[in-house]
Design a protein around this motif. Structure first.
Motif, PDB file in Angstrom:
ATOM      1  N   ASP A 124      58.995  70.596  13.975  1.00  0.00           N
ATOM      2  CA  ASP A 124      59.895  71.469  14.733  1.00  0.00           C
ATOM      3  C   ASP A 124      61.162  71.779  13.943  1.00  0.00           C
ATOM      4  OD1 ASP A 124      60.491  73.002  17.011  1.00  0.00           O
ATOM      5  OD2 ASP A 124      61.799  71.443  17.811  1.00  0.00           O
ATOM      6  N   HIS A 137      53.990  73.248  21.380  1.00  0.00           N
ATOM      7  CA  HIS A 137      55.257  73.962  21.562  1.00  0.00           C
ATOM      8  C   HIS A 137      55.289  74.684  22.909  1.00  0.00           C
ATOM      9  CE1 HIS A 137      57.499  73.604  17.765  1.00  0.00           C
ATOM     10  NE2 HIS A 137      56.332  73.569  17.153  1.00  0.00           N
ATOM     11  N   GLN A 138      54.207  75.376  23.249  1.00  0.00           N
ATOM     12  CA  GLN A 138      54.168  76.130  24.499  1.00  0.00           C
ATOM     13  C   GLN A 138      54.188  75.200  25.714  1.00  0.00           C
ATOM     14  OE1 GLN A 138      51.088  79.128  24.671  1.00  0.00           O
ATOM     15  NE2 GLN A 138      51.561  79.913  22.630  1.00  0.00           N
ATOM     16  N   ASN A 162      57.708  74.029  26.166  1.00  0.00           N
ATOM     17  CA  ASN A 162      58.553  75.087  26.715  1.00  0.00           C
ATOM     18  C   ASN A 162      58.214  75.427  28.169  1.00  0.00           C
ATOM     19  OD1 ASN A 162      60.008  75.406  24.311  1.00  0.00           O
ATOM     20  ND2 ASN A 162      58.552  76.890  23.494  1.00  0.00           N
ATOM     21  N   LYS A 163      57.036  75.005  28.613  1.00  0.00           N
ATOM     22  CA  LYS A 163      56.622  75.228  30.001  1.00  0.00           C
ATOM     23  C   LYS A 163      56.351  73.871  30.661  1.00  0.00           C
ATOM     24  CE  LYS A 163      54.530  79.719  28.911  1.00  0.00           C
ATOM     25  NZ  LYS A 163      53.274  80.535  28.926  1.00  0.00           N
ATOM     26  N   SER A 164      57.344  73.022  30.607  1.00  0.00           N
ATOM     27  CA  SER A 164      57.176  71.638  31.057  1.00  0.00           C
ATOM     28  C   SER A 164      56.793  71.531  32.534  1.00  0.00           C
ATOM     29  CB  SER A 164      58.448  70.837  30.793  1.00  0.00           C
ATOM     30  OG  SER A 164      59.566  71.431  31.442  1.00  0.00           O
TER      31      SER A 164
END
Length: 306
Positions: free
Chosen positions: A130, A175-176, A179-181
């Motif tokens: 990251d 990553h996605q 970002n969409k926890s």
């Protein structure tokens, strides 16, 4: 509660986790509230099959969260196989860029993509850590032949290629998900095996899981961390605060093998957790060779560490 099961090879880390799974089930914990995440597809499948031998009344469908972290992300994001970068996509992109790219993903044995092209090695590792591609190049141990302009060009085209073809790579999945926890299920307990090999973005996913569960179990051994080349963050495993459960008796490693392995691991640089363990009650043996040509590598499966 947070627990960390620590033990060298053959001390029964996975068995200890599965015993804990059984304890939670026996206490009435619902199966869909138990998450068991292994490092590879093969390991996840073996853990699932071992547990089904204990709980013979259950089926694979009953324990759907026996999987890898990537599988959890893949399913929760609603992805399909055709959405994922495959080996031939890297070859196709290499042809567009007039460079040779041979990438290979063997996700039964590792969640990391291997590639013979150093430009792509830098890009893929930066995604796991990251960080920016240029920062990875500046801080990593890479060839002096790397051209900064070409690196930027290849990286830009890699990201554009994925976007134009509606593709994601394995790092993108994590990553996605991060970002969409809100897509993360809530658990009563989560188990993560072979945690010493998690990359920084996988640790970010771990943090989300930790926030969505009551109890968390990590299992691993920092001496068995072999994926630093791909971006694994073993220091995070060592430093992660938790009540430690230390397993000391190996059922796999005989005396002579432990003696020579202790010499090897004593050379590990950087942070390392001190540990004492006992070999199995067997002498064992090993053979020193001076040339790999003296070994028939065409038979069986081999892991060569250098």
């Amino acid at each position: 509660m947070r627990y960390k099961v620590i033990g060298p090879p053959g001390t029964g880390k996975t068995r200890r986790l599965l015993n804990e799974v059984q304890n939670y089930v026996n206490k009435g914990t619902k199966l869909n509230k138990i998450g068991y995440f292994a490092f590879t597809r093969k390991a996840a499948g073996e853990a699932r099959d071992r547990f089904l031998k204990i709980k013979t009344e259950l089926t694979k469908k009953d324990i759907k969260y026996f999987q890898t972290l990537h599988s959890l992300a893949f399913n929760r994001l609603g992805l399909k196989e055709e959405n994922v970068m495959q080996d031939y996509h890297y070859d196709d992109l290499g042809k567009e860029l007039s460079i040779s790219v041979k990438a290979k993903g063997d996700f039964d044995t590792s969640p990391y993509m291997t590639c013979d092209n150093e430009y792509f090695q830098i890009i893929l590792k930066s995604r796991e850590k990251d960080i920016e591609v240029w920062d990875e190049y500046c801080t990593g141990d890479y060839s002096k032949d790397i051209n900064p302009d070409i690196l930027k060009h290849v990286a830009a085209n890699y990201f554009e290629y994925k976007k134009a073809n509606s593709l994601v790579d394995y790092s993108d999945m994590i990553h996605q998900f991060v970002n969409k926890s809100h897509l993360c299920p809530t658990f009563d307990v989560v188990f993560i095996d072979e945690a010493q090999d998690l990359s920084p973005i996988q640790w970010m996913m771990y943090d989300i899981l930790k926030a969505n569960t009551k109890d968390m179990y990590l299992a691993g051994d920092d001496d068995q961390a072999i994926y630093a080349w791909a971006g694994a963050d073993v220091d995070r495993f060592i430093k992660e605060p938790a009540t430690e459960i230390v397993l000391k008796k190996s059922r796999r490693v005989p005396v002579k093998i432990q003696e020579i392995s202790n010499i090897v691991v004593s050379r590990i640089e950087g942070l390392r957790a001190d540990k004492l363990y006992y070999p199995k009650d067997e002498d064992g043996s090993y053979v020193k060779i001076n040339n790999l040509n003296n070994v028939d590598l065409s038979k069986d499966n081999w892991l060569i560490l250098t």
